[in-house]
Write a protein that holds these residues in place. Structure first.
Motif, PDB file in Angstrom:
ATOM      1  N   GLU A 144      -0.183   4.351  -0.841  1.00  0.00           N
ATOM      2  CA  GLU A 144      -0.922   5.609  -0.731  1.00  0.00           C
ATOM      3  C   GLU A 144      -1.146   6.024   0.704  1.00  0.00           C
ATOM      4  N   THR A 145      -1.576   5.068   1.525  1.00  0.00           N
ATOM      5  CA  THR A 145      -1.971   5.424   2.889  1.00  0.00           C
ATOM      6  C   THR A 145      -0.825   5.983   3.728  1.00  0.00           C
TER       7      THR A 145
ATOM      8  N   LYS B 108      -8.178  11.757  31.677  1.00  0.00           N
ATOM      9  CA  LYS B 108      -9.202  12.793  31.594  1.00  0.00           C
ATOM     10  C   LYS B 108      -9.480  13.367  32.952  1.00  0.00           C
TER      11      LYS B 108
ATOM     12  N   VAL C 162      -4.187   9.929  21.125  1.00  0.00           N
ATOM     13  CA  VAL C 162      -5.422  10.028  21.895  1.00  0.00           C
ATOM     14  C   VAL C 162      -5.128  10.366  23.345  1.00  0.00           C
ATOM     15  N   ASN C 163      -5.874  11.307  23.858  1.00  0.00           N
ATOM     16  CA  ASN C 163      -5.669  11.757  25.229  1.00  0.00           C
ATOM     17  C   ASN C 163      -6.281  10.749  26.196  1.00  0.00           C
ATOM     18  N   GLN C 164      -5.426   9.961  26.840  1.00  0.00           N
ATOM     19  CA  GLN C 164      -5.943   8.879  27.676  1.00  0.00           C
ATOM     20  C   GLN C 164      -6.470   9.392  29.013  1.00  0.00           C
TER      21      GLN C 164
ATOM     22  N   SER D 125       1.680  14.572  18.712  1.00  0.00           N
ATOM     23  CA  SER D 125       0.823  15.207  19.712  1.00  0.00           C
ATOM     24  C   SER D 125      -0.637  14.879  19.494  1.00  0.00           C
ATOM     25  N   ASN D 126      -0.962  14.290  18.312  1.00  0.00           N
ATOM     26  CA  ASN D 126      -2.349  13.939  18.070  1.00  0.00           C
ATOM     27  C   ASN D 126      -2.740  12.611  18.678  1.00  0.00           C
TER      28      ASN D 126
ATOM     29  N   LEU E 171       1.018  13.204   7.961  1.00  0.00           N
ATOM     30  CA  LEU E 171       0.409  14.464   8.392  1.00  0.00           C
ATOM     31  C   LEU E 171      -0.028  14.424   9.851  1.00  0.00           C
ATOM     32  N   ILE E 172       0.040  13.227  10.438  1.00  0.00           N
ATOM     33  CA  ILE E 172      -0.438  13.090  11.809  1.00  0.00           C
ATOM     34  C   ILE E 172       0.730  13.252  12.754  1.00  0.00           C
TER      35      ILE E 172
ATOM     36  N   PHE F 254      -0.486   9.703   3.710  1.00  0.00           N
ATOM     37  CA  PHE F 254      -1.388  10.495   4.542  1.00  0.00           C
ATOM     38  C   PHE F 254      -0.944  10.498   5.987  1.00  0.00           C
ATOM     39  N   LYS F 255      -0.327   9.383   6.409  1.00  0.00           N
ATOM     40  CA  LYS F 255      -0.032   9.246   7.830  1.00  0.00           C
ATOM     41  C   LYS F 255       1.031  10.218   8.299  1.00  0.00           C
TER      42      LYS F 255
ATOM     43  N   ASP G  74       0.855  -1.182   0.000  1.00  0.00           N
ATOM     44  CA  ASP G  74       0.000   0.000   0.000  1.00  0.00           C
ATOM     45  C   ASP G  74       0.884   1.222   0.000  1.00  0.00           C
TER      46      ASP G  74
END
Lengths: 53, 809
Positions: A35-36, A53, A49-51, A46-47, A42-43, A39-40, A33
């Protein structure tokens, strides 16, 4: 100049080893693959997931 | 002191303009959304710490659409039979692929791949952006139905990919083998070129013979390994006594090798290994690129299969309940329940319940027929009234509908005229080229007496000519378009339809819901007889089962009025309930005939007027308004620019239809009012090359008779029976998109064909006149293929931008 008779086979050998590396990478699925992953990038980290809370 | 709170005009989730300030939640700030779907998704993202989604979305050039609440059931995904057939199992884990609608940016990728955080039991979600297919792995705790529901909730409607699991594996292995062949060809070709360069630059003859030998050795892997796809293709064609485009290549390889060997042993200077190796490398690359491009989108058959009948409710004797399974697993004598509003998936006999069914697809009649115990029901009809239990008699192709529609179902993958024509040309092409090559060989020899020159010219001719644009890129352009449209929620049944859209001359548009918002609002009431609250209750009961926009508006109105006044709606028992699509409803309540239909009071008002009749006497009149969509005017202009003449077809009265038509600048001859479904089909049939835009269930007859039928409402499976195209989003915007896409695609194809013809003519001339060498030919030929291929890919890549620009300009 006749050193070429020695050098050309060596370069062919190097080319051969690169082809072997490519075959190895292909068999491991690195080219499945294309293509995918584009895109990755761009992440950001710091993005994540905020575990807490 | 009042504070000025800045209220954003756009939905905080999807960015669409908020028409009805629907919902908002307090989160420290006020967040506003356009619908409850978007609100729900926002809450889920917030609760799971996934709000980075909105950050990522900022970098996306494409707007996403509002979330539609779907009532699709995914329970059949958990059924053991289904899993055994379609899911791959590895120890405790199961994996299944889904095609997703609406994936378009990195935010989507991020959100979907974070599915494990939100859905329990999901271990992994891996998305392939190109194909819009996500691979979901679950453990024993999880279920595919939950994963699918969650994805649907986020706005990515999932469809399980029903390829047998091993087909995918096989394709992957094939692709890898191809890559390795290309790599070997490239390594060989590159090195041979290095050696050839030195010979061209004037190395002495001793080096020449040495390098020729090396070239031969380097050429062997190509000859014996990399070129094998050409050998098998040529062999298959010859076995069937046909010529195909790989035969000239094999011939060239064969001749080139022989002449090269002869050169080496007779110490002659000229060898062709450089040309041939480059040829093989470039050709393999072009073919691979083509194959990969075709894999980007699923073909028409795959896409269409996503939208055919999936869920059936089968009676499980052991567990004594109805369970959801995929409809393909139904067997004869199974008992199934068909719920109200669902399509009957099989031929069968009613065991329990009484209802009425919409037979329009089978009989062409729009008036529903009543069914009760021991009546036969047929696949493809819609159960309108109440749930019924049916015993399965015939399934799939054995059903009456299946037999009738065999020719229609073959249309799933009908070839377009352009493709058939180009295939024919490609077949004869090779024969013609060989003939010309032979003629060249003989005539040049006779003229010049130089065998080497005539051989080279013929050889070059064989190499340089290529019907690539014809045979390869035309199907590619069509299938790419189909795939891109599918990702946007536009399902096109076959490639032929794209061509038809290009040729269309007229378009008939349904008024309600397409040109207008489809949201009626009650503007006025005239009560003639009886207590108004009683009458409103009657209306509510009568309209409860209908999904017509007017019915929905009336239900909402009555509910809110009663709520406002703290009253309860009376419930009445209905006998002999009948809904005539597009006309109205009627039933017996306490032995009196009540009906709701268009008011006979034709005041030519611009508003729709319906009346409640008690034994044919009007007792209550209601005026309803429906707003014109804001993009309708622009769409009509665009259609005129396309050269397609727009016309309105509506079951509504003259007043409202004329009102809308005037607003859209349509002439008197271009709108029809008070049309019944049968009339619609007659009008559409008699019109020249007409596109019909309508409701999938109620306009089935007209849709199937139209030159191209586009369904804009209702469920996909029902719509696609009669229509050629299904739009999952309402409004006329997508109609313009699909027509624009078709025109663009045909333009691309024509461009490619012209380029290919020019190229072949010029190339042949250069080859025959001896102005180019085989090496140049070997480079030019694949180059021409790649050029055409890349221009197709680039042109179709920009579809989204094209649509956006069309609607703005």
């Amino acid at each position: 100049m006749y050193i070429l008779i020695f050098l050309v086979p060596i370069s062919i050998l190097i080319a051969f080893s690169f082809v072997m590396l490519f075959i190895f990478a292909t068999k491991k699925g690195q080219f499945d693959d294309l293509e995918t992953p584009a895109f990755k990038i761009l992440i950001d980290e710091s993005n994540k997931v905020n575990q807490s809370k | 002191m009042s504070e000025h709170v800045k209220i954003s005009e756009n939905c905080d989730h999807c960015g669409e303009l908020i028409i009805s300030p629907h919902q908002f939640i307090l989160n420290g700030n006020i967040k506003r959304f356009c619908c409850s779907g978007c609100e729900t998704v926002y809450q889920i993202l917030n609760n799971n710490g996934l709000t980075d989604y909105y950050e990522l979305k900022k970098s996306s050039p494409v707007k996403s659409s509002p979330i539609h609440k779907s009532d699709e059931s995914y329970e059949y995904l958990d059924h053991q039979e289904f899993l055994d057939k379609y899911a791959t199992c590895n120890s405790n884990e199961r994996k299944l692929d889904f095609f997703l609608e609406g994936v378009h940016c990195v935010a989507c990728l991020w959100l979907i791949e974070n599915l494990p955080k939100v859905s329990r039991g999901v271990i992994n979600a891996k998305l392939n952006m190109q194909k819009s297919i996500v691979s979901i792995t679950i453990n024993n705790e999880g279920s595919f139905s939950n994963a699918a529901k969650q994805l649907a909730l986020f706005g990515y409607k999932p469809h399980p990919v029903l390829n047998k699991a091993d087909v995918e594996e096989f394709q992957k292995k094939e692709d890898r083998k191809m890559l390795i062949k290309i790599a070997v060809a490239f390594a060989s070709a590159g090195n041979i070129m290095l050696l050839a360069f030195s010979i061209y630059s004037g190395a002495s003859s001793w080096f020449t013979s040495q390098f020729n030998l090396y070239s031969l050795i380097l050429f062997l892997p190509i000859l014996l390994y990399s070129a094998s796809p050409f050998y098998s293709s040529a062999y298959n064609a010859l076995k069937n006594k046909q010529l195909n485009i790989d035969i000239p290549i094999v011939v060239a390889l064969f001749l080139g090798t022989i002449s090269g060997l002869v050169s080496i042993f007779t110490n002659y200077q000229h060898i062709y290994f450089d040309s041939l190796s480059t040829l093989v490398f470039l050709l393999l690359s072009a073919r691979f690129l083509l194959k990969k491009s075709q894999q980007r989108s699923l073909d028409a058959v795959d896409i269409a299969s996503f939208f055919t009948s999936k869920t059936a409710h089968k009676w499980n004797e052991e567990n004594k309940l109805f369970e959801d399974i995929h409809s393909q697993f139904l067997k004869q004598y199974d008992l199934i329940k068909v719920k109200q509003g669902e399509m009957i998936p099989v031929d069968g006999i009613v065991i329990d319940g009484h209802s009425s069914v919409n037979n329009s697809l089978l009989t062409g009649e729009s008036i529903p027929s009543k069914i009760a115990k021991n009546d036969y029901v047929y696949s493809g009809t819609i159960n309108i009234d109440q749930d019924i239990t049916v015993q399965v008699l015939n399934i799939n192709e054995q059903t009456r509908l299946g037999k009738i529609l065999t020719s229609v179902e073959n249309g799933w993958n009908q070839k377009s005229d352009i493709v058939t024509m180009t295939e024919m040309v490609a077949k004869n092409f090779v024969f013609i080229i060989f003939t010309i090559a032979l003629i060249t060989l003989v005539s040049v020899y006779l003229i010049t007496g130089n065998i080497e020159d005539s051989f080279t010219r013929a050889f070059t001719l064989i190499i340089i000519t290529c019907p690539c644009a014809l045979g390869l890129t035309t199907p590619l352009a069509l299938s790419l378009t189909l795939g891109k449209l599918a990702k946007m929620g536009i399902i096109v049944k076959s490639e032929k339809i794209i061509e038809k859209l290009y040729n269309a001359k007229n378009i008939f548009i349904d008024k309600t819901g397409t040109l207008t918002n489809g949201k009626f609002t009650v503007s006025n009431l005239n009560n003639y007889n009886g207590e108004i609250w009683d009458n409103l209750s009657l209306i509510y009961n009568l309209e409860k089962k209908s999904k017509h926009p007017i019915a929905l508006a009336l239900q909402e109105y009555v509910e809110s009025e009663f709520l406002k006044n703290g009253l309860q709606i009376n419930v009445y028992k209905l006998d002999d309930y009948l809904e005539i699509p597009g006309i109205g409803v009627s039933a017996l309540i306490e032995n009196i005939n009540y009906s709701i239909k268009s008011s006979k009071n034709e005041k030519n008002n611009s508003q729709t007027c319906i009346a409640l009749y008690k034994t044919d006497k009007p007792i209550l009149e209601i005026y309803l308004e429906d707003q014109l969509r804001e993009d309708s005017y622009e769409a009509i202009n665009q259609l005129n620019k396309f050269g397609i003449s727009p016309k309105i077809l509506s079951g509504d009265a003259l007043g409202p239809v004329k009102h809308i038509a005037t607003k859209l600048n349509l002439l008197k001859s271009n709108y029809y009012y008070r049309v019944s479904p049968e009339d619609k089909s007659k009008i559409v049939e008699s019109s020249n090359k007409a596109i019909m835009l309508g409701d999938g269930a109620n306009d089935a007859i007209a849709l199937s008779k139209a030159y191209v039928g586009i369904a804009v409402k209702g469920s996909a499976e029902i719509s696609l029976r009669a229509a050629d195209i299904y739009l999952s989003q309402n409004g006329i915007k997508n109609v313009i998109s699909v027509i624009a896409a078709s025109r663009e695609t045909i333009k691309i194809i024509k461009r490619n064909i012209i380029f290919s013809i020019l190229y072949n003519i010029i190339g042949s001339y250069l080859a025959i006149s001896g102005q180019i060498t085989p090496l140049i030919a070997a480079i030019l030929m694949p180059l021409s293929s790649i050029t055409v291929l890349i221009s197709t890919l680039v042109a179709t890549k920009n579809f989204r931008k094209i649509f956006a620009n069309i609607l703005i300009s």
